[in-house]
Design a protein around this motif. Structure first.
Motif, short mmCIF file in Angstrom:
data_model
loop_
_atom_site.label_atom_id
_atom_site.label_comp_id
_atom_site.label_asym_id
_atom_site.label_seq_id
_atom_site.Cartn_x
_atom_site.Cartn_y
_atom_site.Cartn_z
N LYS A 344 38.51 36.02 38.27
CA LYS A 344 38.15 35.08 37.22
C LYS A 344 39.33 34.89 36.27
O LYS A 344 40.22 35.74 36.18
CB LYS A 344 36.93 35.61 36.45
N THR A 345 39.32 33.79 35.57
CA THR A 345 40.45 33.40 34.74
C THR A 345 40.89 34.51 33.78
O THR A 345 42.09 34.75 33.60
CB THR A 345 40.11 32.14 33.93
N GLU A 346 39.92 35.21 33.20
CA GLU A 346 40.28 36.25 32.23
C GLU A 346 40.99 37.45 32.87
O GLU A 346 41.59 38.26 32.17
CB GLU A 346 39.03 36.74 31.47
N TYR A 347 40.94 37.53 34.19
CA TYR A 347 41.61 38.63 34.90
C TYR A 347 42.86 38.16 35.66
O TYR A 347 43.43 38.93 36.43
CB TYR A 347 40.65 39.29 35.89
N HIS A 348 43.25 36.92 35.47
CA HIS A 348 44.42 36.40 36.18
C HIS A 348 45.66 37.26 35.89
O HIS A 348 45.87 37.72 34.77
CB HIS A 348 44.68 34.95 35.80
N GLY A 349 46.46 37.43 36.93
CA GLY A 349 47.68 38.24 36.82
C GLY A 349 47.46 39.71 37.10
O GLY A 349 48.41 40.50 37.04
N LYS A 350 46.22 40.10 37.43
CA LYS A 350 45.91 41.53 37.57
C LYS A 350 45.45 41.92 38.97
O LYS A 350 44.80 42.95 39.15
CB LYS A 350 44.84 41.92 36.55
N ALA A 351 45.83 41.14 39.96
CA ALA A 351 45.42 41.47 41.33
C ALA A 351 46.02 42.80 41.79
O ALA A 351 45.34 43.60 42.43
CB ALA A 351 45.83 40.35 42.29
N ARG A 352 47.28 43.04 41.45
CA ARG A 352 47.89 44.31 41.86
C ARG A 352 47.22 45.49 41.16
O ARG A 352 47.03 46.55 41.77
CB ARG A 352 49.39 44.30 41.57
N ALA A 353 46.84 45.31 39.91
CA ALA A 353 46.13 46.39 39.20
C ALA A 353 44.82 46.70 39.91
O ALA A 353 44.41 47.87 39.99
CB ALA A 353 45.87 45.98 37.75
N PHE A 354 44.18 45.66 40.45
CA PHE A 354 42.92 45.87 41.17
C PHE A 354 43.14 46.72 42.42
O PHE A 354 42.38 47.67 42.68
CB PHE A 354 42.30 44.53 41.54
#
Length: 404
Positions: A344-354
């Protein structure tokens, strides 16, 4: 330097172009992997769509062991039976008339792009040299292939890059119609943009590309490095579109984990790859070809390909249910077992953190850009491994949402 091999050792001795996650896998069996401490992981990454039959499949081990007792390497000063057999199989199973072997997807694409220019040079002259590809596309990491790929970040610091390349928006038929001309030698497309976020091509766009290439005497190239060998539920993804290319590149899954790649082409296109015009020392290596023969035999079956479609449904249903409880993702997309989960937009940029959090919960995942979590598991992953992996995925989603 110490004698203990750990993640810090990597930083001490390896070039800093990779930043692997913390654990080091040491053994694998099917869709499960164990690290140095014996901790178990469910593998939803599949070696980036490579391990189509999981880790250490018995039939692949047998094929490799049998060939290892015969011939390892010859070079292309001589040919070998496994390579010829593999080329025959690829031609019989696809549109192709001719095959060129390499070691990686980037090398297969390098060969395809060179062939496209050579074919145009031979038939129309040096002015017909332009290549059209798509923004956010990915075709490899050689200087030529990153230039054709539509992600400028991969070219930064390596300029000047090869010229004569134009980039259009993926799935934009009008843009392609405007860009193509009699100077175009090839149009290069992924049928699903992998590194670009798991974006599937529109059938109308692919059909238009074929028509425009025919109209302008250009070759149509499909990069199926990631989508090929059963990944989408067809042996090759172009079968979904009922459009035949002039050239297709395949790698990753072709060797099931052993490095091998191929460029498939029509008879007419292949004739420009004359003796001495291109080459590869390891291309068509007997070991790789022997394993790839077994991979094709096993994957190109009703059981495996229909199983991919069923597993896709299983994954998507489970992901949607988890997302109802913990709404982290905005969309799930892809075909077969090439699945993209956009944050979701509020989590953009955090795929690697996931995916870092997933590792802590015993789950191996991938990213596809900054905003998309990618799943490319074994095509024959058991349902119990899917279920167990999804439990770990659920825990990851919960922790991720709480921490962000």
């Amino acid at each position: 330097m110490t004698h203990t091999i750990n993640r810090q050792t990597f930083d001490e001795v390896m070039a800093p172009n990779y930043s692997p996650l913390s654990m080091i896998p040491v053994t694998g069996d099917g869709s499960r992997v164990w690290d140095q401490l014996g901790k178990e992981y469910i593998d939803f990454s599949g070696g980036i769509a490579v391990n189509v039959l999981g880790h250490c499949h018995p039939a692949l081990k047998q094929a490799l062991n049998q060939q290892s007792e015969k011939l390892w390497h010859l070079s292309n000063v001589w040919t070998n039976e496994p390579a010829i057999r593999l080329a025959q199989s690829l031609c019989n199973k696809t549109f192709a008339d001719r095959v060129y072997f390499a070691n990686s997807g980037a090398e297969a694409n390098e060969a395809a792009f060179k062939l496209a220019r050579k074919h145009a040079y031979d038939h129309f002259g040096p002015e017909k040299h332009e290549i059209i590809s798509c923004k956010n596309g990915f075709h490899g990491r050689t200087l030529f292939t990153v230039s054709v790929g539509g992600q400028p970040k991969y070219c930064e610091g390596f300029e000047p890059v090869p010229k004569g390349i134009r980039h259009i928006t993926f799935n934009d038929t009008e843009a392609l119609t405007t860009a193509i001309s009699d100077k175009t030698c090839a149009v290069v497309l992924e049928l699903i943009q992998g590194e670009g976020g798991i974006i599937t091509a529109n059938p109308e766009f692919i059909r238009a590309a074929r028509q425009l290439c025919d109209q302008h005497n250009a070759l149509l190239i499909f990069d199926e490095v990631q989508t090929g060998v059963g990944r989408t539920g067809k042996l090759y993804a172009y079968e979904h579109f009922n459009v035949t290319p002039d050239i297709l590149t395949t790698a990753k899954a072709l060797g099931g984990g052993f490095p091998i790649a191929a460029m498939l082409s029509t008879e007419a296109a292949a004739q420009s790859l004359t003796v001495g015009s291109h080459g590869s020392t390891y291309g068509g290596n007997p070991l790789g070809a022997a394993v790839a023969n077994k991979v094709l035999e096993l994957v190109d079956s009703k059981e495996v390909l229909e199983g991919v479609v069923k597993r896709h449904t299983s994954f998507i249903n489970k992901l949607q249910k988890l997302n109802q409880k913990t709404p982290v993702f905005s969309e799930f997309r892809g075909k077969g077992l090439l699945i993209g989960c956009e944050l979701k937009t509020e989590y953009h940029g955090k795929a690697r953190a996931f995916i870092q959090m997933a590792e802590q919960h015993g789950l191996m995942l991938l990213v596809a850009g900054l905003n998309v979590v990618r799943l490319t598991p074994s095509l024959i992953i058991p349902e119990e491994d899917i279920a167990e992996g999804m439990q770990r995925f659920s825990k990851t989603m919960q922790v991720f949402a709480k921490n962000n």
